[in-house]
Design a protein around this motif. Structure first.
Motif, PDB file in Angstrom:
ATOM      1  N   ILE A 290       0.846  -1.175   0.000  1.00 19.02           N
ATOM      2  CA  ILE A 290       0.000   0.000   0.000  1.00 19.02           C
ATOM      3  C   ILE A 290       0.890   1.236   0.000  1.00 19.02           C
ATOM      4  CG2 ILE A 290      -1.812  -1.229   1.272  1.00 19.02           C
ATOM      5  CD1 ILE A 290      -1.051   0.552   3.704  1.00 19.02           C
ATOM      6  N   GLU A 291       0.282   2.382  -0.146  1.00 21.95           N
ATOM      7  CA  GLU A 291       1.030   3.638  -0.184  1.00 21.95           C
ATOM      8  C   GLU A 291       1.865   3.791   1.085  1.00 21.95           C
ATOM      9  OE1 GLU A 291       0.211   8.461  -0.753  1.00 21.95           O
ATOM     10  OE2 GLU A 291      -1.455   7.020  -0.748  1.00 21.95           O
ATOM     11  N   GLY A 292       3.103   4.214   0.919  1.00 25.00           N
ATOM     12  CA  GLY A 292       4.012   4.377   2.050  1.00 25.00           C
ATOM     13  C   GLY A 292       5.002   3.241   2.182  1.00 25.00           C
ATOM     14  N   GLY A 293       4.857   2.205   1.335  1.00 25.24           N
ATOM     15  CA  GLY A 293       5.810   1.101   1.365  1.00 25.24           C
ATOM     16  C   GLY A 293       5.487   0.020   2.367  1.00 25.24           C
ATOM     17  N   HIS A 294       4.282   0.028   2.941  1.00 25.46           N
ATOM     18  CA  HIS A 294       3.882  -0.995   3.894  1.00 25.46           C
ATOM     19  C   HIS A 294       3.346  -2.215   3.143  1.00 25.46           C
ATOM     20  CE1 HIS A 294       4.301   2.447   6.440  1.00 25.46           C
ATOM     21  NE2 HIS A 294       3.191   3.009   6.007  1.00 25.46           N
ATOM     22  N   VAL A 295       3.558  -3.396   3.702  1.00 28.55           N
ATOM     23  CA  VAL A 295       3.108  -4.640   3.081  1.00 28.55           C
ATOM     24  C   VAL A 295       2.109  -5.327   4.007  1.00 28.55           C
ATOM     25  CG1 VAL A 295       3.799  -6.862   2.109  1.00 28.55           C
ATOM     26  CG2 VAL A 295       5.334  -4.895   1.911  1.00 28.55           C
ATOM     27  N   PHE A 296       0.944  -5.686   3.457  1.00 27.05           N
ATOM     28  CA  PHE A 296      -0.117  -6.299   4.236  1.00 27.05           C
ATOM     29  C   PHE A 296      -0.494  -7.660   3.648  1.00 27.05           C
ATOM     30  CE2 PHE A 296      -0.405  -1.948   5.468  1.00 27.05           C
ATOM     31  CZ  PHE A 296      -1.022  -1.913   6.705  1.00 27.05           C
ATOM     32  N   PHE A 297      -0.923  -8.566   4.515  1.00 26.01           N
ATOM     33  CA  PHE A 297      -1.506  -9.838   4.081  1.00 26.01           C
ATOM     34  C   PHE A 297      -2.374 -10.366   5.213  1.00 26.01           C
ATOM     35  CE2 PHE A 297       2.321 -10.960   6.330  1.00 26.01           C
ATOM     36  CZ  PHE A 297       2.068 -12.172   6.961  1.00 26.01           C
ATOM     37  N   LYS A 298      -3.190 -11.364   4.921  1.00 31.76           N
ATOM     38  CA  LYS A 298      -4.085 -11.912   5.929  1.00 31.76           C
ATOM     39  C   LYS A 298      -3.726 -13.350   6.252  1.00 31.76           C
ATOM     40  CE  LYS A 298      -8.159  -8.992   5.242  1.00 31.76           C
ATOM     41  NZ  LYS A 298      -9.602  -8.956   4.898  1.00 31.76           N
ATOM     42  N   VAL A 299      -3.988 -13.719   7.524  1.00 30.06           N
ATOM     43  CA  VAL A 299      -3.791 -15.094   7.969  1.00 30.06           C
ATOM     44  C   VAL A 299      -5.035 -15.539   8.727  1.00 30.06           C
ATOM     45  CG1 VAL A 299      -1.279 -14.850   8.131  1.00 30.06           C
ATOM     46  CG2 VAL A 299      -2.690 -14.405  10.150  1.00 30.06           C
ATOM     47  N   ASP A 301      -6.681 -18.981  11.423  1.00 30.84           N
ATOM     48  CA  ASP A 301      -6.324 -20.165  12.228  1.00 30.84           C
ATOM     49  C   ASP A 301      -7.530 -21.026  12.573  1.00 30.84           C
ATOM     50  OD1 ASP A 301      -7.682 -18.705  14.136  1.00 30.84           O
ATOM     51  OD2 ASP A 301      -6.114 -18.825  15.661  1.00 30.84           O
ATOM     52  N   GLY A 302      -8.660 -20.784  11.933  1.00 32.17           N
ATOM     53  CA  GLY A 302      -9.866 -21.547  12.233  1.00 32.17           C
ATOM     54  C   GLY A 302     -10.816 -20.805  13.150  1.00 32.17           C
ATOM     55  N   SER A 303     -10.259 -19.901  13.992  1.00 32.82           N
ATOM     56  CA  SER A 303     -11.111 -19.111  14.885  1.00 32.82           C
ATOM     57  C   SER A 303     -11.437 -17.748  14.284  1.00 32.82           C
ATOM     58  CB  SER A 303     -10.415 -18.900  16.227  1.00 32.82           C
ATOM     59  OG  SER A 303      -9.338 -17.975  16.104  1.00 32.82           O
ATOM     60  N   GLY A 304     -10.700 -17.367  13.270  1.00 37.67           N
ATOM     61  CA  GLY A 304     -10.884 -16.069  12.648  1.00 37.67           C
ATOM     62  C   GLY A 304      -9.674 -15.711  11.808  1.00 37.67           C
ATOM     63  N   SER A 305      -9.681 -14.516  11.274  1.00 40.37           N
ATOM     64  CA  SER A 305      -8.554 -14.044  10.466  1.00 40.37           C
ATOM     65  C   SER A 305      -8.127 -12.675  10.965  1.00 40.37           C
ATOM     66  CB  SER A 305      -8.932 -13.969   8.985  1.00 40.37           C
ATOM     67  OG  SER A 305      -9.919 -12.974   8.768  1.00 40.37           O
ATOM     68  N   ILE A 306      -6.889 -12.309  10.643  1.00 42.40           N
ATOM     69  CA  ILE A 306      -6.381 -10.999  11.026  1.00 42.40           C
ATOM     70  C   ILE A 306      -5.420 -10.505   9.954  1.00 42.40           C
ATOM     71  CG2 ILE A 306      -4.383 -11.858  12.348  1.00 42.40           C
ATOM     72  CD1 ILE A 306      -5.026  -9.598  14.397  1.00 42.40           C
ATOM     73  N   GLU A 307      -5.437  -9.195   9.762  1.00 42.47           N
ATOM     74  CA  GLU A 307      -4.517  -8.592   8.802  1.00 42.47           C
ATOM     75  C   GLU A 307      -3.168  -8.376   9.476  1.00 42.47           C
ATOM     76  OE1 GLU A 307      -5.252  -5.655   5.203  1.00 42.47           O
ATOM     77  OE2 GLU A 307      -5.465  -4.632   7.133  1.00 42.47           O
ATOM     78  N   CYS A 308      -2.110  -8.780   8.801  1.00 46.03           N
ATOM     79  CA  CYS A 308      -0.747  -8.624   9.312  1.00 46.03           C
ATOM     80  C   CYS A 308      -0.014  -7.582   8.475  1.00 46.03           C
ATOM     81  CB  CYS A 308       0.004  -9.947   9.260  1.00 46.03           C
ATOM     82  SG  CYS A 308      -0.756 -11.264  10.225  1.00 46.03           S
ATOM     83  N   ALA A 309       0.937  -6.903   9.097  1.00 48.50           N
ATOM     84  CA  ALA A 309       1.649  -5.839   8.405  1.00 48.50           C
ATOM     85  C   ALA A 309       3.142  -5.895   8.666  1.00 48.50           C
ATOM     86  CB  ALA A 309       1.108  -4.473   8.831  1.00 48.50           C
TER      87      ALA A 309
END
Length: 439
Positions: A290-299, A301-309
């Motif tokens: 995304i803008e600013g050079g940050h990298v995001f992805f999602k993971v 575990d069966g209980s839910g998901s969360i965005e990681c950066a």
């Protein structure tokens, strides 16, 4: 025969520094040196305790200091309290918005209740009112300056049980040099690292290839060396060359680089903002910039998901993150910010997902075939051979650009509490783990 038990006095100090030129470690060193003039020696090393890295109101590194003395004379208790409070009044940077010092004096044994308070001060964020109520409950004498937020960390600093510890040697500048450019021989720092690593660590930022022991602020610290033992940091200190006189140095026992802030066994669906976790998961969305050079992805575990950066300051670490693919199995260490995004400190790639490309089949003549039209199969542009099937060939794509194993952010971007991979790989976190006697 004197059967009188010594008075065990614990002193905790926090929130005295600012970006303008003070640090609580320096103040603690001054206080200890003054106490030694009165033949009062601390028991063991003073302690530098890092608290929750997501605390909204904190001084640099969110660190609190403590030390312990054993006394025979009640008059010495009064003397110590006067010396400590006088020096806080003299040296604390009260102009700083986040400088709200607090001092705690506690006599006696550290209780399980106090240990629990300290552990949760790393996991959670306390209010000043709660800390004051707790201080009153345990019978500690608290002294608050301005808002007095420092009592939160001061109680934790005297109470935390260290089951893993590291040490930091901090060398201090002459008063007249504070605020000027530091004069360190960088070549000697690289030499020191070559000789003492991995018993010492965080000396060099390998990502940017520069010496990392020198602060970037106009504080009294000339340099700080971190290691697994007091002997290791002392040896490193003897190798570093400085172009300016060193006023003093002090070795601190600390919870830095122990992952003490990391909670385990918490599912993604139960993770809270400002909490830090270690958890197993699977990549559910490919990384993107995304803008600013940050990298995001999602993971998930069966209980839910969360965005990681992986944020821009993590530099080349982002290049590794960009290579992750949906289906990769990871163990992630990191903290959840107020936007409920997980800020990655390090991760272990446990298993790579198998990824495929889908291509047109190859003709018997060796030429790649082309589509003959929708649902009409393929034809060879060279020999005109045709096949009726329109199904493409599934081909596994080799993933030699990333290997199973640990990856971490560079030294410059690493949290004080984050355990470097080298301490895991060498077993330093186990070798130096101690069954501390209760304080």
């Amino acid at each position: 025969m004197n059967s009188k038990k010594p008075i065990k006095l614990h002193i905790g100090i926090d929130d005295t520094d600012s970006a303008d030129g003070m640090c609580t470690t320096y103040l603690t060193c001054i206080i200890i040196n003054e106490l030694k003039k009165h033949n009062i020696q601390p028991v063991g090393y003073p302690r530098l305790i890092r608290l929750n890295p997501f605390a909204r109101y904190k001084t640099r590194g969110n660190g609190a200091l403590s030390f312990k003395v054993e006394l025979d004379d009640r008059e010495d208790v009064n003397l110590i309290e006067k010396i400590v409070l006088d020096n806080v009044e003299k040296y604390a940077m009260f102009d700083g918005e986040n400088t709200n010092p607090g001092v705690i004096f506690y006599e006696g044994e550290i209780t399980d209740e106090m240990r629990e308070y300290a552990k949760n001060a790393i996991y959670q964020i306390y209010t000043i009112d709660y800390a004051q109520q707790f201080a009153d409950k345990i019978g500690a004498r608290s002294h608050r300056f301005k808002k007095g937020r420092g009592i939160i960390g001061a109680i934790a600093a005297i109470s935390l049980e260290l089951t893993d510890e590291t040490f930091e040697l901090l060398a201090y500048r002459m008063p007249e040099n504070i605020g000027t450019k530091r004069k360190l021989d960088e070549a000697s720092i690289f030499e020191m690292n070559e000789i003492t690593y991995p018993d010492t660590f965080e000396n060099i930022d390998t990502d940017q290839n520069y010496a990392a022991i020198e602060p970037h602020t106009p504080c009294p610290v000339l340099y700080g060396i971190r290691g697994n033992t007091p002997d290791a940091v002392l040896k490193a200190h003897s190798i570093v060359k400085s172009g300016e006189e060193i006023a003093d140095y002090c070795i601190f026992s600390t919870n830095q680089h122990t992952d003490m802030h990391i909670q385990e066994g918490v599912a993604i669906g139960d993770m809270q903002n400002t909490g830090c976790y270690k958890f197993d998961c699977v990549v559910s969305e490919d990384p993107h910039d995304i803008e600013g050079g940050h990298v995001f992805f999602k993971v998930e575990d069966g209980s839910g998901s969360i965005e990681c950066a992986a944020f821009e300051p993590t530099k080349s670490f982002r290049d590794i993150v960009r290579k992750l693919k949906v289906g990769d199995e990871l163990t992630i260490y990191g903290g959840v910010n107020d936007n409920h995004t997980l800020n990655i400190e390090k991760f272990k790639l446990n298993k790579k997902a198998t990824i495929y490309s889908y291509e047109n089949p190859v003709c018997e003549c060796g030429k790649r075939m082309k589509s003959a039209g929708k649902d009409k199969g393929f034809k060879c542009p060279k020999c005109k051979n045709r096949i009726r099937s329109s199904e493409k060939v599934k081909i596994e794509i080799p993933r030699s650009d990333v290997e199973v194993g640990f990856y971490e952010v560079p030294t410059e971007a690493r949290r004080h509490l984050s355990k470097p991979i080298i301490r895991i790989e060498t077993g330093a976190d186990k070798i130096y783990m101690k069954n501390h006697q209760k304080m």
